[in-house]
Design a protein around this motif. Sequence first.
Motif, PDB file in Angstrom:
ATOM      1  N   ARG B   6      34.194 -34.550 -53.816  1.00 47.73           N
ATOM      2  CA  ARG B   6      33.743 -35.034 -55.122  1.00 47.73           C
ATOM      3  C   ARG B   6      34.918 -35.200 -56.072  1.00 47.73           C
ATOM      4  O   ARG B   6      34.991 -36.139 -56.848  1.00 47.73           O
ATOM      5  CB  ARG B   6      32.765 -34.046 -55.733  1.00 47.73           C
ATOM      6  N   LEU B   7      35.800 -34.256 -55.991  1.00 50.40           N
ATOM      7  CA  LEU B   7      36.968 -34.298 -56.861  1.00 50.40           C
ATOM      8  C   LEU B   7      37.746 -35.586 -56.643  1.00 50.40           C
ATOM      9  O   LEU B   7      38.144 -36.273 -57.573  1.00 50.40           O
ATOM     10  CB  LEU B   7      37.874 -33.133 -56.484  1.00 50.40           C
ATOM     11  N   SER B  10      36.655 -39.531 -57.832  1.00 51.62           N
ATOM     12  CA  SER B  10      36.970 -40.220 -59.086  1.00 51.62           C
ATOM     13  C   SER B  10      38.021 -41.293 -58.856  1.00 51.62           C
ATOM     14  O   SER B  10      38.009 -42.344 -59.457  1.00 51.62           O
ATOM     15  CB  SER B  10      37.484 -39.239 -60.120  1.00 51.62           C
ATOM     16  N   ALA B  11      38.938 -41.008 -58.013  1.00 54.39           N
ATOM     17  CA  ALA B  11      39.930 -42.026 -57.699  1.00 54.39           C
ATOM     18  C   ALA B  11      39.457 -42.760 -56.467  1.00 54.39           C
ATOM     19  O   ALA B  11      39.712 -42.360 -55.347  1.00 54.39           O
ATOM     20  CB  ALA B  11      41.273 -41.367 -57.448  1.00 54.39           C
ATOM     21  N   GLU B  70      30.951 -41.940 -54.690  1.00 54.88           N
ATOM     22  CA  GLU B  70      30.293 -42.187 -55.971  1.00 54.88           C
ATOM     23  C   GLU B  70      31.273 -42.828 -56.951  1.00 54.88           C
ATOM     24  O   GLU B  70      32.462 -42.927 -56.657  1.00 54.88           O
ATOM     25  CB  GLU B  70      29.727 -40.886 -56.546  1.00 54.88           C
ATOM     26  N   ASN B  71      30.771 -43.257 -58.089  1.00 51.20           N
ATOM     27  CA  ASN B  71      31.637 -43.809 -59.134  1.00 51.20           C
ATOM     28  C   ASN B  71      32.451 -45.014 -58.681  1.00 51.20           C
ATOM     29  O   ASN B  71      33.620 -45.139 -59.026  1.00 51.20           O
ATOM     30  CB  ASN B  71      32.638 -42.754 -59.616  1.00 51.20           C
TER      31      ASN B  71
END
Lengths: 306, 360
Positions: B6-7, B10-11, B70-71
């Motif tokens: 998850r961390l 973002s990238a 995600e994202n």
Amino acid sequence: MDLLLNILLGVTVAATPLVFAAIGELVTEKSGVLNLGVEGMMIMGAIAAFAGTVGTGSYVAGILIGALAGAAMGGLFGVLTLTLMSNQVACGLALTLFGLGLSALIGQSYSGISLPQFPRVDIPLLTDIPFLGPLIFGQDALVYLSLALVAGVAWFLARTRPGLILRAVGENHEAAHGIGYPVIRIRYLAVMFGGACAGLGGAYLSLVQTPLWVEKMSAGRGWIALALVVFASWRPLRVLGGAYLFGGITIMQLHSQALGLQVDAQILSMMPYLATILVLVVISRDRVKMKLNAPSCLGKVFYATS
Amino acid sequence: MKRAFRLLASAGLVAAAAVAATAAMAAEPLKVAFVYVGPIGDHGWSYQHDVGRKAVEKEFGDKVKVTYVENVSEGPDAERVITQLAQGGNDLIFTTSFGFMNPTIKVANRFPKVKFEHATGFKTAKNVSIYNARFYEGRYIAGIIAAKMSKTGTIGYIASFPIPEVVMGINSAYLGAKTVNPDIKIKTIWVSSWFDPGKESDAAKALVDQGADVLMQHTDSPAAMKLAEERGIYAFGQASDMAIFGPKAQLTSILDDWNYYYVDRVKAVMDGSWATKDTWDGLKQKMVELAPYGPAVPDDVKTLADATKEKIISGELHPFTGPINKQDGSPWLKEGEKAADKDLLSMNFFVQGVEGSLPK
């Protein structure tokens, strides 16, 4: 009249996180450090303040924790760029990505929790004055804090000796070092102050504006804050004006849509960036003015040779 | 692992690489991947797709290996992430946002053996199926409830982008509301984002300040619900049940249930029956559901809403039934005529009576 009042109150809410983040970044940049990680520090402030408030049940504690989290992120940036002398631009971008990821990780158990509405200041009689009362005396405490912070920074930079030293470090770190000022220590303080301010901006988002925690909720406000500093040509009071201008554009755009006026949302969304580019073009035409305001050592690595 | 992942997510770039790396290690199980446009913590759209992903994991256990990213922003990032997932040996990839359409088709052409499922789009290929839910059915009922509950006769609508899906929702809500109150007004604010809690909250404020007392949204965060609760007005949740954010304010929520679809499609790949399909399910198949009514909804409104729901399920009622004119007054549907699916899926106009104009 009521609509106008509500619009103005809305502008304040939209502008305040920008004021916090931008005034912090201004101090950081005045000391000669370019920290592009505002977005990351902001979002960390948002989750820390939210978690802190939920955990302690106290807004004051939550806000302090938010500011501390921002300052810690700033400190981390300091270790990377000041002590280890890494590239500031790259580290700033990394700090943003890191902050977004870490806040999402911490925030996993906090999504879905909601806090009561943040209290507004209520001074009997004064707040009851129609129109001006709620506008001037009825905002939440953080709004007043943000205004005080801008005034404080303006005074500190222009009128105090430590402020002069900070600016000297940003203008010419070698000369400042030469006459014995601790360049690195001063920059650490400036970077951590900037982080704390960004943290407060984030706290405002998660405690007042929405008030809830959702991942990525800073949604680009950190970048607008960065643009604001340039837009304001590194002047504290202009930062304040710029933040309210940008906040005002956002809110007016929403209201004009609800009123059925034909304005393209996309054009208004790009206004802050467009305005910044224009201001940059204008101020860089006048080299003397540019030199007066922009810190000469901005983004340069300082290495003490002796 | 999931946490660490998850961390990184973002990238997007790094995340895709991580997926490729982890994917390369496994051997036997069917590999399924999901691409989300928002964070799974959005408590809305992406969250609900992730519920579907978990249903797949629960159903098949060791027989599948499921990953997600995600994202992922709609644009060049999406193509890169989908490519990485396809290269990483995934057999089935779900791309869950309208804007992933072109990237999905492009990548699918390059990886003919990988099967793709794209949500809410309209382009298929030999190895690309599309699926969507008839949200407009739920929004029609929401429109009816909104008109019943509104005292000011003004409904506020927070919209994201003027794509057919969103435009259809606004039209449907209006048509539903109009059956209750012919003078009902819908004020729309476009926030140009699927997910910006601060801006959604500001937009909600603007709508309430201008007289709206029921809010609907086609954005993904619960910020508007939260505001409605504070201001003592009503709102509808989006994609997932948002009652925790507005215990008094939520009238109902239009829920997406992807679970059965995801399980079916994974099963189809496993037994070799997978073929290109165009799925558009609604209340009938329970892909669209309504959350339990909030405490503010009186019994007569519940009865009316339930009756409407039954009629839609039985096919007796289609929300888009003529006579309906376009906003400029030109005729669209004749008396008794029902809108064709392809017209709905490419809808780019407001129906007569809706105020405001579509952003270009």
